[in-house]
Enzyme design. Structure first.
Site, short mmCIF file in Angstrom:
data_model
loop_
_atom_site.label_atom_id
_atom_site.label_comp_id
_atom_site.label_asym_id
_atom_site.label_seq_id
_atom_site.Cartn_x
_atom_site.Cartn_y
_atom_site.Cartn_z
N GLU A 136 0.93 -1.33 0.18
CA GLU A 136 -0.02 -0.16 -0.23
C GLU A 136 0.80 1.23 0.07
O GLU A 136 2.02 1.15 0.44
CB GLU A 136 -0.99 0.10 1.34
CG GLU A 136 -1.84 0.95 1.42
CD GLU A 136 -2.81 1.02 2.54
OE1 GLU A 136 -3.52 2.01 2.48
OE2 GLU A 136 -2.68 0.12 3.31
N ASN A 186 -6.66 1.51 2.69
CA ASN A 186 -7.32 2.83 2.78
C ASN A 186 -6.91 4.04 1.75
O ASN A 186 -7.81 4.55 1.27
CB ASN A 186 -7.12 3.44 4.15
CG ASN A 186 -7.98 2.66 5.27
OD1 ASN A 186 -8.41 1.92 4.93
ND2 ASN A 186 -7.44 3.14 6.60
N ASN A 237 -12.22 -0.85 -0.88
CA ASN A 237 -11.51 -1.34 0.35
C ASN A 237 -12.10 -1.19 1.57
O ASN A 237 -12.70 0.15 1.62
CB ASN A 237 -10.19 -0.82 0.59
CG ASN A 237 -9.51 -1.17 1.60
OD1 ASN A 237 -8.96 -2.02 1.82
ND2 ASN A 237 -9.28 -0.28 2.46
N GLU A 238 -12.58 -1.85 2.24
CA GLU A 238 -13.00 -1.58 3.75
C GLU A 238 -14.27 -0.52 3.75
O GLU A 238 -14.49 0.31 4.41
CB GLU A 238 -12.33 -1.13 4.75
CG GLU A 238 -11.26 -2.15 5.01
CD GLU A 238 -10.00 -1.80 6.15
OE1 GLU A 238 -10.01 -0.81 6.75
OE2 GLU A 238 -9.26 -2.94 6.62
N TYR A 274 -6.95 -7.94 12.40
CA TYR A 274 -5.74 -7.67 13.02
C TYR A 274 -5.72 -8.12 14.36
O TYR A 274 -6.74 -7.87 15.10
CB TYR A 274 -5.33 -6.33 12.87
CG TYR A 274 -4.99 -5.97 11.25
CD1 TYR A 274 -3.69 -6.11 10.96
CD2 TYR A 274 -5.97 -5.27 10.74
CE1 TYR A 274 -3.39 -5.75 9.63
CE2 TYR A 274 -5.67 -4.84 9.49
CZ TYR A 274 -4.33 -5.14 8.62
OH TYR A 274 -4.23 -4.91 7.39
N GLU A 309 -6.62 -8.82 4.14
CA GLU A 309 -5.56 -8.25 5.12
C GLU A 309 -5.67 -9.04 6.48
O GLU A 309 -6.96 -9.25 6.96
CB GLU A 309 -6.23 -6.80 5.34
CG GLU A 309 -5.87 -5.60 4.21
CD GLU A 309 -5.99 -4.53 4.60
OE1 GLU A 309 -5.85 -4.13 5.84
OE2 GLU A 309 -6.65 -3.67 3.83
N GLN A 326 1.60 -5.84 5.94
CA GLN A 326 2.07 -5.39 4.49
C GLN A 326 3.48 -6.18 4.42
O GLN A 326 3.82 -6.99 5.39
CB GLN A 326 2.04 -4.09 4.00
CG GLN A 326 0.49 -3.32 4.45
CD GLN A 326 0.65 -1.93 4.04
OE1 GLN A 326 1.72 -1.19 3.42
NE2 GLN A 326 -0.35 -1.05 4.67
#
Length: 512
Positions: free
Chosen positions: A27, A72, A172-173, A244, A292, A355
């Site tokens: 990213e 993001n 994304n999200e 996460y 992710e 990442q």
């Protein structure tokens, strides 16, 4: 001494090991791109500015597919800013991470880097501030052979042949209020449906990933997936999951059992997707893209050694952001998360550890300096290398660890693969016990163990503790060492796992 008994049977398999399960993520955030994979002027930079030391570690890591450019970041990104002569590219404010984006690195550079790294591309599109038209145009630019304005523009910019990107993320999200262009499930579901339809009209061979929940703790979890898939089921192939984990307030036992939550998350999304399938009378199955996942210390850290919070005091180029330094405990947890993904390989077909470099990453790289492996590098690289063939079901009868968050969890966590072509079995173990070693017996039903090809363990080095890390000054404190005392004969394997450890054992079991 703790104990565990594990049973496997050659007739009870889950699926083939998905090639894309060992993916990573790049990213435009912090130093992942700039001074991570790309640093012109570095002593190890090639003619395109790609760091050869990071490329070598990426190949060693074994990453098969890389998600790009966010995250993001992508929800405020214009893909056109990263094409054409670099001198003509605009400098932009990135609101997601409060940084200045130079756009010196863009789509063409990432395609070239990926080819050198030997990785497939998983391209994310902006469905935050943009929509259907931009979505179909980037597919035409990337994949159409030629003879149109956008495909000819690609050729003019240096790539006559199509990029042939097959895997695309529809935003994304989008369930997250923090996301630029955040939408309700109804709004996003309709947009994903129409964007996916338009993209497939340009290239019907592509695969599409719809945004699922950005964690199982989201208040809209479950309802979000149901609504989005009700709209977009026929247009998409996968639904995403993000998760996460970190240790909170010294609760190591709950942290070490994080894979219990990952199991729950995966199984809940599978159930929801299958319910939408039944209600809509769809024939195909929607699979999962866990695109992710990692250990990420989102609270309790705010030091120069391990910067976390995005500094909103000024607009800077590629500042140090969430450069977590990973210890022995983190590596064991990552090993269990990989076990969870592997055990669900019948439905989780894509996974991306977030990442790749510097930003919550298995690889660290200093500007104008060296690159090295973090503790979490080792479980990933060894599983990517050794998990081949079929995933075997495991029945585990283990002593338990009492956790505040997840109740009782198995002390010993395991996943197993069997490669019929080369006659090898790979077993991946984690001992969650902080103090005690664990005696483990594995019943190998239908197999004949002939020899031990490999037996290695990651644990705290003698004289250190579970918080030991690899650092710039000491880059090899944590790694794999030989695991002694492993015995395999006929249909049984016996071994002792050191306290708080991750291990791999490879057996020769004969070809079919």
């Amino acid at each position: 001494m703790s104990r565990a008994r594990i049973s496997i049977d050659r007739d009870f398999t889950i699926s083939e090991v998905p090639h894309r399960l060992f993916g990573s993520f790049v990213e435009h955030m912090g130093r992942c791109v700039y001074t991570g994979i790309y640093e012109p002027g570095h002593a190890q930079a090639d003619e395109q500015g790609f760091r050869k030391d990071v490329l070598a570690l990426t190949k060693e890591l074994g990453a098969t597919v890389i998600r790009y450019p966010g995250g993001n970041f992508v929800s405020g990104y214009n893909w056109e800013d990263g094409i054409g002569p670099v001198a003509n590219r605009p400098r932009r404010l990135d609101g997601a991470w409060h940084t200045l984006e130079t756009n010196a690195f863009g789509l063409h550079e990432f395609v070239d880097w990926s080819r050198k790294a030997g990785t497939e591309i998983m391209e994310a599109i902006n469905l935050g501030t943009r929509g259907v038209n931009a979505a179909r145009e980037i597919v035409e630019y990337a994949n159409h052979p030629g003879g149109t304005y956008l495909s000819d523009l690609r050729a003019k910019n240096g790539h006559k042949d199509p990029f042939d990107i097959k895997l695309w993320c529809l935003g994304n999200e989008m369930d997250g209020p923090w996301q630029i262009g955040h939408k309700t499930a109804q709004e996003y579901g309709r947009l994903a449906q129409e964007a996916g339809k338009a993209m497939r009209l340009v290239d019907p061979t592509i695969e599409l990933v719809a945004c699922g929940s950005s964690s199982s703790a989201m208040p809209t979890f479950g309802e979000w997936e149901q609504t989005v898939l009700t709209h977009a089921y026929d247009e998409v192939d996968y639904v995403s999951l993000h998760a996460y984990y970190q240790e909170h307030d010294g609760d190591a036992n709950s942290f070490l059992a994080s894979a219990v939550d990952m199991d729950y998350f995966i199984e809940s999304v599978v159930a929801t997707a299958d319910a939408v399938r039944a209600k809509g009378k769809h024939k195909k199955k929607i699979n999962l893209s866990f695109d992710e996942w990692n250990v990420w210390y989102q609270s309790g850290l705010d030091t120069e050694d391990q910067p976390h919070r995005v500094n909103n005091s000024g607009w800077r180029e590629h500042p140090r952001v969430i450069e977590d330094k990973y210890n022995v405990t983190d590596a064991v947890v990552v090993g269990t998360l990989l076990n969870s993904l592997l055990r669900h390989g019948d439905r989780v077909k894509i996974a991306n550890q977030a990442q790749l470099v510097n930003v919550i990453a298995p690889i660290l790289a200093e500007p104008n300096g060296p690159a090295w492996r973090q503790s979490i590098f080792y479980p990933f690289s060894l599983m990517a290398e050794l998990a081949k063939g079929k995933i075997l079901r495991t029945e585990v009868d283990s002593d338990k660890v009492d956790t505040a968050k997840f109740g009782d969890a198995d002390l010993v966590d395991v996943s197993v693969t069997w490669d019929e072509d080369n006659g090898r079995m790979a077993l991946f173990f984690a001992n969650r016990g902080l103090e005690e070693a664990a005696d483990v017996e594995v019943a190998l039903r239908g197999f004949d163990a002939k020899s031990i090809i490999r037996a290695e363990v990651l644990e705290a080095p003698e004289g250190s503790d579970r918080f030991t890390k690899n650092t710039l000054a000491q880059q090899d404190q944590i790694g794999m060492t030989p695991l002694s005392g492993v015995k395999a004969t006929g249909d049984e394997l016996r071994l002792t796992l050191p306290a708080l450890s991750w291990s791999v054992v490879v057996l020769e079991v004969g070809k079919n």
